[in-house]
Design a protein around this motif. Structure first.
Motif, short mmCIF file in Angstrom:
data_model
loop_
_atom_site.label_atom_id
_atom_site.label_comp_id
_atom_site.label_asym_id
_atom_site.label_seq_id
_atom_site.Cartn_x
_atom_site.Cartn_y
_atom_site.Cartn_z
N ILE A 143 0.84 -1.20 0.00
CA ILE A 143 0.00 0.00 0.00
C ILE A 143 0.88 1.26 0.00
CG2 ILE A 143 -1.67 1.33 1.37
CD1 ILE A 143 -2.67 -1.49 2.38
N THR A 144 1.88 1.26 0.89
CA THR A 144 2.76 2.43 0.97
C THR A 144 3.47 2.67 -0.36
OG1 THR A 144 3.09 1.95 3.29
CG2 THR A 144 4.67 3.43 2.28
N ASN A 151 1.29 8.46 -6.37
CA ASN A 151 0.90 9.73 -5.80
C ASN A 151 -0.56 9.71 -5.35
OD1 ASN A 151 1.57 12.30 -5.05
ND2 ASN A 151 1.03 13.22 -7.02
N LEU A 152 -0.94 8.66 -4.60
CA LEU A 152 -2.33 8.50 -4.18
C LEU A 152 -2.64 9.44 -3.03
CD1 LEU A 152 -2.54 4.58 -4.30
CD2 LEU A 152 -2.82 6.25 -6.15
N ARG A 153 -3.88 9.95 -3.00
CA ARG A 153 -4.23 10.94 -2.00
C ARG A 153 -5.52 10.65 -1.26
NH1 ARG A 153 0.10 11.55 -1.86
NH2 ARG A 153 1.45 13.30 -2.39
N SER A 154 -6.16 9.49 -1.50
CA SER A 154 -7.39 9.18 -0.76
C SER A 154 -7.52 7.66 -0.64
CB SER A 154 -8.61 9.73 -1.50
OG SER A 154 -8.79 9.04 -2.71
N VAL A 155 -8.39 7.25 0.30
CA VAL A 155 -8.64 5.83 0.49
C VAL A 155 -9.21 5.23 -0.80
CG1 VAL A 155 -10.03 4.14 1.76
CG2 VAL A 155 -8.96 6.04 2.98
N GLY A 165 -9.18 -2.19 1.06
CA GLY A 165 -10.33 -1.40 1.49
C GLY A 165 -11.57 -1.62 0.64
N GLY A 166 -11.46 -2.46 -0.39
CA GLY A 166 -12.60 -2.65 -1.30
C GLY A 166 -13.55 -3.75 -0.86
N GLY A 167 -13.23 -4.45 0.22
CA GLY A 167 -14.12 -5.51 0.68
C GLY A 167 -15.01 -5.02 1.80
N VAL A 176 -6.02 5.29 6.08
CA VAL A 176 -5.86 6.73 6.31
C VAL A 176 -4.53 6.98 7.03
CG1 VAL A 176 -6.78 8.74 7.53
CG2 VAL A 176 -8.33 7.22 6.31
N ALA A 177 -4.22 6.13 8.02
CA ALA A 177 -2.97 6.29 8.77
C ALA A 177 -1.76 6.12 7.85
CB ALA A 177 -2.92 5.28 9.91
#
Lengths: 277, 390
Positions: A143-144, A151-155, A165-167, A176-177
Motif C-alpha cells: 500500500i505504501t 501519488n495516491l491521496r485518498s482511500v 479497502g474494497g471488501g 488513512v494512517a
C-alpha cells in the motif's frame, strides 16, 4: 459500462503471448480466484535478458489487456530494464485505464516482480509486510509503495490501485494512517525538488520534451497518435494532438490525466497543460 | 446478427410501442397540469385516473390504493419509513440478505437514517436462494415494526412465498412490505385477497418508461408521505405528476395482464431452452437459484474459472446483452451480495451471467446465443490459470 481505450479492447480481444512457458526460468503468480483476478507470468531468461514471456490471466478485460501489454513490453528486455517498469507504464502503454481498474496494471507489475524474484531465488519484499486489508490480503508495504509511486491521496484511490479497502471496509482507518504517514514522509523528500521552481524557459522546454519522449509519446504512438509541444509560457504548457489523437474523444483526459500529471511530477508541480485549439 | 439480442430485461425493458403511442400526446398538445381548474388541465387529470384503474386491475386492488411515484426505490423508502413512523414504539425490522440495494441499504442503515436505534434481522438464504419459513417466523416478535421481503429476486429470479409471509406478519400485528418490482407482470397478484400493506413496483421493468413507479398502500394502513409539498396523489406524494409516464405505465399494466400467460408459456420455454442448452453445451456451468420457485424469464448461470466482465464484453461483440454478478462489472471489488448470501463459491460467483428474457425475445435469438456462448467461454478458459481442462 467501462470506457476502455481502443488499445485495451484490442489487447483484450486479441491477447498476445497467451500460455505457459515450459521449464520457465522465472514464474510469477499473483492474485487469486477469491480476489476476482489472478495472473501467472512465465519468463524465459537468457543471459539476463527476457527472451520470451507468456501469461495466463483470470479476470476482467483490463486484467487480460494489462497482462498482454506487459508481455509485449518486456520481451527482449534486459532484466535490469524490466525491473524499472511501473504499473503506470503498463497503463500508459494501453493508453490509460479507468481509475477503478488501475489495480489491474498493479497486478501486472507485481507478477513481473515475482517472476524476476523467482528467477533470482529471492523472496518478495512486499510479501513480508503486515496484512492491512484482510479481504484481499494486501500488505502495508504494497500500500505504501502504491501511495508513493502513483501519488495516491485518498482511500478511494488506494482501493482503485491496490484493492485494499474494497471488501468489508474495516481497514479504512489503517489506510488513512498509512496515507498520512506516507504523505508526511513524502513531503520531506519532495521538498528539495520543489524548491528550484525558478527554471529558465529553455530548461523547462528541454525537461518537458524529455518527459514527453520517455513517458507519453510511446503510449500514444501505439494508438497511432502523437503529441507536439507548441509553447511554454510561464507555467502554461501548450500542446497539440497529432495523428489519431486529434479525433480521439479521450484526448482531453489524456492531456489532463496523463500529460499534465507526468509533467507535474517530473518537471514542475505548478504546470498547467492546455491543448492548442 | 446486426441487431441487438437483448436478454437483460431484469435491468430494464424496452418501452412497448403501444405504451409509447399513448404517451406521445402528453409531450405535445396535452401539456396541462392535472391540478388546474380548467378543462384543458382537468382532462389530463382524468387520464391519470384511467392509468390508476389499469394498475389496480393488474394488481387486484382498488384504484384509491395506488400512489404514483418516481421509481421503485422511492416506493421502497416511502413504505419502510411509513411502517416505522406508524409504529413509533417498535424498534425491529425484518428483511433478507438478498434484497435489492433499495431495501437492503436502507434496512442496514436505519439507525443512521432515522437517528433511532433500530435492530435489523436480515434473513439468511439457502444455497438455492430460499428463505427458511421457520426462521422467518422466529424472527418476528412484538418489537417488529415492519417486514420487507422481495417478491422475486432480480439476480436469480427466485420467488418468495409472499402471500404466506404476509399472512404470518398480519397474524402477529406486524406491517408487511414487498418489493415486487420483478414479480409484477410475471406472477398473478391479487392484493384484495392478501395481507400485504405496501407493495412497490417500477414502470421500466414491464415495458413502461424509466422514472415512474407505484406504491400500493392498503386501505386503512397508516401512511406518512416521503416528501413535504403539494396535495397531489391525495396528499400521499407531493410533486406535479409525471403525466406521460403515468399514462404509459397504465397502458403497460394493461398489456402485462394480457401477456402474462405468454410470459409463463412461450417466454418460459425460451428461457428453459437457453438454460438447458448452455448447461449441456458448456462444461463446469452451474445454475444459480432454485429451479422451480423461479420467475419464468430469468436464468442465472455460473461459468467456472472465468470472469463475468470478460464474458459480457465478448458477448457484446455479438450485440448480446446480459448482466453479471461479477465484482468487476460494478466497480465494487466483491461479487454480487445475492450470490455470496447463497454461498456460491468464488470460483463460480465471479463468472456468473444473468439472462433475463421478455416477450420480445425470439427462438432465433436463443439459438444465436446458444451458438456463440460455448466458444466465448472456451476462449476465456484457455486464458485462465485456474482452468483444469475439460
Amino acid at each position: 459500462m467501462w470506457l476502455y481505450t481502443d488499445t485495451v479492447t484490442e489487447h483484450f480481444q486479441n491477447p498476445r503471448n497467451v500460455g505457459e512457458i515450459e521449464n520457465a526460468d522465472g514464474i510469477g503468480d499473483v492474485g487469486s480466484l477469491a480476489c476476482g483476478d489472478a495472473l501467472r507470468l512465465t519468463l524465459k531468461i537468457d543471459n539476463e535478458r527476457i527472451v520470451d514471456a507468456k501469461f495466463k490471466t483470470f479476470g476482467c478485460a483490463s486484467a487480460i489487456a494489462s497482462s498482454s501489454a506487459l508481455t509485449e513490453m518486456i520481451k527482449g528486455m534486459e532484466i535490469s530494464e524490466a525491473e524499472k517498469i511501473t504499473n503506470e507504464d503498463i497503463a500508459n502503454y494501453l493508453g490509460g485505464l479507468p481509475k477503478e481498474k488501475m489495480h489491474c496494471s498493479v497486478m501486472g507489475r507485481e507478477a513481473l516482480e515475482a517472476a524476476i524474484a523467482d528467477y533470482r531465488g529471492l523472496a518478495l519484499p512486499t510479501a513480508e509486510g503486515e496484512v492491512v486489508c484482510e479481504c484481499f490480503g494486501v500488505t502495508d508495504i504494497e500500500i505504501t509503495r502504491a501511495i508513493k509511486e502513483s501519488n495516491l491521496r485518498s482511500v478511494e484511490e488506494i482501493t482503485n490501485f491496490t484493492k485494499a479497502g474494497g471488501g468489508c471496509g474495516k481497514c479504512a482507518d489503517k489506510l488513512v494512517a498509512l496515507l498520512r504517514k506516507s504523505v508526511s514522509e513524502g513531503l520531506k523528500i519532495v521538498d528539495p525538488a520543489v524548491k528550484p521552481t525558478r527554471m529558465t524557459t529553455l530548461q523547462k522546454i528541454k525537461k518537458i520534451e524529455e518527459v514527453l519522449d520517455r513517458e507519453v509519446r510511446p503510449g500514444l504512438r501505439v494508438d497511432g497518435g502523437d503529441l507536439e509541444l507548441i509553447d511554454v509560457d510561464g507555467d502554461l504548457v501548450i500542446v497539440s494532438m497529432r495523428g489519431h489523437c486529434t479525433s480521439c474523444s479521450n484526448s482531453q483526459t489524456t492531456i489532463k490525466q496523463l500529460v499534465e500529471k507526468k509533467l507535474r511530477e517530473q518537471v514542475l508541480p505548478t504546470l498547467i497543460v492546455e491543448e492548442d485549439k | 446478427m446486426d441487431k441487438v439480442v437483448y436478454m437483460d430485461n431484469n435491468a430494464t425493458t424496452r418501452v412497448a410501442p403501444e405504451v409509447l403511442e399513448v404517451m406521445t400526446p402528453y409531450f405535445s398538445e396535452l401539456y396541462g397540469n392535472p391540478s388546474s381548474m380548467h378543462t384543458f388541465g382537468g382532462q389530463v387529470g382524468r387520464s391519470i385516473d384511467t392509468a390508476r384503474e389499469q394498475v389496480a386491475s393488474l394488481l387486484g386492488c382498488d384504484p384509491s390504493e395506488i400512489v404514483f411515484t418516481s421509481c421503485g426505490t422511492e416506493s421502497d423508502s416511502t413504505a419502510i419509513f411509513s411502517g416505522l413512523r406508524a409504529n413509533p414504539d417498535k424498534r425491529h425490522v425484518v428483511s433478507s440478505r438478498v434484497e435489492h440495494p433499495a431495501v437492503k441499504n436502507l434496512c442496514e442503515n436505519l439507525p443512521a437514517r432515522t437517528s433511532t436505534s433500530y435492530r435489523t434481522t436480515m434473513l439468511k438464504v439457502s444455497g438455492d436462494g430460499l428463505i427458511d419459513f421457520d426462521e422467518y417466523l422466529e424472527a418476528l416478535n412484538d418489537d417488529t415494526a415492519i417486514v420487507s421481503i422481495m417478491w422475486a429476486n432480480n439476480e436469480t429470479g427466485v420467488v418468495y412465498p409472499i402471500p404466506e409471509m404476509a399472512k404470518a406478519a398480519k397474524e402477529r400485528g406486524i406491517m408487511f412490505h414487498t418489493d415486487a418490482v420483478q414479480a409484477v407482470g410475471k406472477i398473478p397478484i391479487n392484493l384484495n385477497q392478501l395481507d400485504i400493506d405496501f407493495l412497490s413496483m417500477s414502470g421500466h421493468k414491464l415495458h413502461a418508461p424509466k422514472g415512474v413507479g407505484i406504491l400500493y398502500v392498503r386501505r386503512g394502513t397508516p401512511f406518512a408521505p416521503f416528501m413535504a409539498g403539494g396535495h397531489q396523489e391525495h396528499g400521499r406524494r407531493a410533486g406535479t405528476e409525471n403525466v406521460a409516464s403515468i399514462v404509459g405505465l397504465g397502458k403497460a399494466c394493461e398489456l402485462a395482464a394480457q401477456k402474462m400467460a405468454e410470459e409463463n408459456s412461450r417466454v418460459k420455454a425460451l428461457r428453459d431452452k437457453l438454460e438447458n442448452g448452455l448447461l449441456s453445451r458448456i462444461p463446469r456451468s452451474i445454475l444459480n437459484g432454485n429451479k422451480e420457485q423461479r420467475l419464468p424469464n430469468t436464468s442465472n448461470i455460473s461459468f467456472e474459472f472465468v470472469e463475468g466482465e470478460a464474458i459480457l464484453l465478448h458477448m457484446n461483440r455479438y450485440n448480446i446483452c446480459a448482466s453479471s454478478g461479477s465484482a468487476c462489472t460494478s466497480g465494487s471489488l466483491e461479487p454480487s451480495h445475492v450470490l455470496r448470501a447463497m454461498g456460491v463459491p468464488f470460483t463460480a460467483a465471479h463468472g456468473s451471467i444473468r439472462f433475463s428474457l421478455s416477450v420480445y425475445n425470439t427462438e432465433e435469438e436463443v439459438d444465436f446465443v446458444l451458438d456463440k456462448m460455448p466458444a466465448i467461454i472456451a476462449e476465456l478458459r484457455e486464458l485462465s490459470p485456474f482452468w483444469p481442462g475439460a
